[in-house]
Design a protein around this motif. Sequence first.
Motif, PDB file in Angstrom:
ATOM      1  N   ALA A  24     -36.636  52.629  37.111  1.00  0.00           N
ATOM      2  CA  ALA A  24     -36.346  51.442  37.905  1.00  0.00           C
ATOM      3  C   ALA A  24     -36.466  51.704  39.400  1.00  0.00           C
ATOM      4  O   ALA A  24     -36.849  50.805  40.150  1.00  0.00           O
ATOM      5  CB  ALA A  24     -34.945  50.941  37.566  1.00  0.00           C
ATOM      6  N   ALA A  25     -36.135  52.914  39.854  1.00  0.00           N
ATOM      7  CA  ALA A  25     -36.169  53.180  41.288  1.00  0.00           C
ATOM      8  C   ALA A  25     -37.573  52.972  41.849  1.00  0.00           C
ATOM      9  O   ALA A  25     -37.753  52.335  42.893  1.00  0.00           O
ATOM     10  CB  ALA A  25     -35.685  54.603  41.571  1.00  0.00           C
ATOM     11  N   ALA A  26     -38.593  53.489  41.172  1.00  0.00           N
ATOM     12  CA  ALA A  26     -39.968  53.315  41.641  1.00  0.00           C
ATOM     13  C   ALA A  26     -40.402  51.861  41.517  1.00  0.00           C
ATOM     14  O   ALA A  26     -41.101  51.331  42.398  1.00  0.00           O
ATOM     15  CB  ALA A  26     -40.907  54.221  40.856  1.00  0.00           C
ATOM     16  N   THR A  27     -39.977  51.192  40.455  1.00  0.00           N
ATOM     17  CA  THR A  27     -40.327  49.788  40.274  1.00  0.00           C
ATOM     18  C   THR A  27     -39.750  48.929  41.386  1.00  0.00           C
ATOM     19  O   THR A  27     -40.443  48.100  41.980  1.00  0.00           O
ATOM     20  CB  THR A  27     -39.810  49.282  38.913  1.00  0.00           C
ATOM     21  N   HIS A  28     -38.462  49.138  41.685  1.00  0.00           N
ATOM     22  CA  HIS A  28     -37.822  48.353  42.739  1.00  0.00           C
ATOM     23  C   HIS A  28     -38.410  48.682  44.108  1.00  0.00           C
ATOM     24  O   HIS A  28     -38.536  47.801  44.969  1.00  0.00           O
ATOM     25  CB  HIS A  28     -36.322  48.625  42.745  1.00  0.00           C
TER      26      HIS A  28
ATOM     27  N   ARG B 206     -33.630  43.457  41.202  1.00  0.00           N
ATOM     28  CA  ARG B 206     -32.927  44.743  41.107  1.00  0.00           C
ATOM     29  C   ARG B 206     -31.549  44.549  40.477  1.00  0.00           C
ATOM     30  O   ARG B 206     -31.109  45.370  39.656  1.00  0.00           O
ATOM     31  CB  ARG B 206     -32.789  45.372  42.496  1.00  0.00           C
ATOM     32  N   PHE B 207     -30.862  43.465  40.844  1.00  0.00           N
ATOM     33  CA  PHE B 207     -29.536  43.198  40.279  1.00  0.00           C
ATOM     34  C   PHE B 207     -29.623  43.030  38.766  1.00  0.00           C
ATOM     35  O   PHE B 207     -28.820  43.600  38.011  1.00  0.00           O
ATOM     36  CB  PHE B 207     -28.949  41.954  40.943  1.00  0.00           C
ATOM     37  N   ALA B 208     -30.595  42.257  38.301  1.00  0.00           N
ATOM     38  CA  ALA B 208     -30.758  42.050  36.863  1.00  0.00           C
ATOM     39  C   ALA B 208     -31.038  43.367  36.149  1.00  0.00           C
ATOM     40  O   ALA B 208     -30.493  43.639  35.068  1.00  0.00           O
ATOM     41  CB  ALA B 208     -31.879  41.045  36.599  1.00  0.00           C
ATOM     42  N   ALA B 209     -31.884  44.209  36.741  1.00  0.00           N
ATOM     43  CA  ALA B 209     -32.201  45.505  36.128  1.00  0.00           C
ATOM     44  C   ALA B 209     -30.982  46.422  36.119  1.00  0.00           C
ATOM     45  O   ALA B 209     -30.737  47.147  35.144  1.00  0.00           O
ATOM     46  CB  ALA B 209     -33.361  46.163  36.873  1.00  0.00           C
ATOM     47  N   ALA B 210     -30.204  46.408  37.204  1.00  0.00           N
ATOM     48  CA  ALA B 210     -29.014  47.255  37.270  1.00  0.00           C
ATOM     49  C   ALA B 210     -27.965  46.804  36.258  1.00  0.00           C
ATOM     50  O   ALA B 210     -27.285  47.639  35.648  1.00  0.00           O
ATOM     51  CB  ALA B 210     -28.438  47.231  38.685  1.00  0.00           C
ATOM     52  N   LEU B 211     -27.817  45.492  36.072  1.00  0.00           N
ATOM     53  CA  LEU B 211     -26.874  44.995  35.068  1.00  0.00           C
ATOM     54  C   LEU B 211     -27.263  45.496  33.678  1.00  0.00           C
ATOM     55  O   LEU B 211     -26.406  45.865  32.874  1.00  0.00           O
ATOM     56  CB  LEU B 211     -26.841  43.472  35.086  1.00  0.00           C
ATOM     57  N   ALA B 212     -28.553  45.501  33.383  1.00  0.00           N
ATOM     58  CA  ALA B 212     -29.012  45.957  32.067  1.00  0.00           C
ATOM     59  C   ALA B 212     -28.822  47.457  31.901  1.00  0.00           C
ATOM     60  O   ALA B 212     -28.289  47.916  30.878  1.00  0.00           O
ATOM     61  CB  ALA B 212     -30.481  45.581  31.873  1.00  0.00           C
ATOM     62  N   GLU B 213     -29.240  48.233  32.889  1.00  0.00           N
ATOM     63  CA  GLU B 213     -29.205  49.689  32.738  1.00  0.00           C
ATOM     64  C   GLU B 213     -27.801  50.265  32.884  1.00  0.00           C
ATOM     65  O   GLU B 213     -27.406  51.147  32.108  1.00  0.00           O
ATOM     66  CB  GLU B 213     -30.112  50.360  33.774  1.00  0.00           C
ATOM     67  N   LEU B 214     -27.044  49.782  33.854  1.00  0.00           N
ATOM     68  CA  LEU B 214     -25.745  50.374  34.126  1.00  0.00           C
ATOM     69  C   LEU B 214     -24.633  49.751  33.293  1.00  0.00           C
ATOM     70  O   LEU B 214     -23.764  50.456  32.783  1.00  0.00           O
ATOM     71  CB  LEU B 214     -25.409  50.232  35.620  1.00  0.00           C
ATOM     72  N   ALA B 215     -24.633  48.409  33.184  1.00  0.00           N
ATOM     73  CA  ALA B 215     -23.538  47.723  32.509  1.00  0.00           C
ATOM     74  C   ALA B 215     -23.886  47.259  31.102  1.00  0.00           C
ATOM     75  O   ALA B 215     -23.018  46.751  30.393  1.00  0.00           O
ATOM     76  CB  ALA B 215     -23.086  46.524  33.348  1.00  0.00           C
ATOM     77  N   GLY B 216     -25.165  47.401  30.701  1.00  0.00           N
ATOM     78  CA  GLY B 216     -25.557  46.952  29.375  1.00  0.00           C
ATOM     79  C   GLY B 216     -25.473  45.451  29.205  1.00  0.00           C
ATOM     80  O   GLY B 216     -25.205  44.960  28.102  1.00  0.00           O
TER      81      GLY B 216
END
Length: 375
Positions: free
Chosen positions: A63-67, A256-266
């Motif tokens: 995700a870091a490279a994508t964002h 990025r928020f949507a991706a972080a919710l999926a990866e970090l919070a499931g």
Amino acid sequence: MLDESLLDTPEGLAAADRLGLLRGAAEAGARVRTAARHAAEAGVGDLKPDGRPRAVLIAGPGAAATHTADLLGTLAGVGSPVVRLAPAGVAPAAGALRWELPGWAGSVDLLLIATPDGTEPSLSLLADQAYRRGCTVVGVAPPHTPLAEAVDGAHGLFVPMATAPYDQGEPVAASSPGVFWALLTPLLALLDRIGLLTAPPEALEKVADRLDHIAERCGPAIATYSNSAKTLAAELADALPVVWTEGTSAGPAGRRFAAALAELAGRPALVAELPEALAEHSALLAGPLAASADPDDFFRDRVEEPPALHARVVLLRDRPIGGLTAAPAARDVALSHDTPISELEPEEGGELETLAELIAVTDFAAVYLALASGA
């Protein structure tokens, strides 16, 4: 279920934060300063580019490279030459991922390699392939890694990634705030130097200051009632986030928020840009996910049955209320379907500062949601 009591227990949050996510969010400003210094020491400020590249190719895992590619492309504006090279492979592991240069890449193109790992064999091969094609190569990765040697062998520019001691422990999450800013900052400085976007040293210092300011406002010691990130996390506890963004630079923050919710919070989340979001999600808000779609049933077992999942709109805006805006229409649509709405709007500042604030607050919110829900 969200343990809201944990949100106001700094010691409990620290104990639950095994990956150092809160530390990464709190230290984002320091990462920007360190990364900017590494870029300067690597010679970014001394570059004398001979015009702008035809294409800026960005390769890296996760995700870091994508964002990073998403944000750089947005900041570069209409007709952006930024292209992300998506990897192929059978697994998201360093040895399994494969990157390839497009057939047209050549001497007028720039390859940026950004990775928090640096051991991916295919990225080292990509640097060598780019050198043989005549592409200019720039790498950002941890020092003393195979990629650092490959970039040096390709006569490219290598910028050591700004790392922290705890990065060397548990595997680093790709959506980690610290990783994101450590990879992004040197590339902002580089693309400013070649004239693709505007990110001079003084602008990066203002970004670091804004990130420090958000860390003070949204840190673990600040109570939920006065902490916008904790408040947002609590509001999303039993909700499906429907993220609507308004303004050019708010788009990358929402994605990025949507991706972080999926990866970090499931947690799943939907994201779209206004005003098109109103049409895209109108049926969704009118369907079974609307709050009004679950009328109170006297015979429903409220002890054994988990609460129904309902949509909640999160409106991210990067410009003030005045002027042309779809925000009033967005509020009307949400409220007409009995859908609650949360709004985030940054304080005044430059484009990079306001974008940094949106990213920082939502990063904190995703981390709090992850920690308090035991993800």
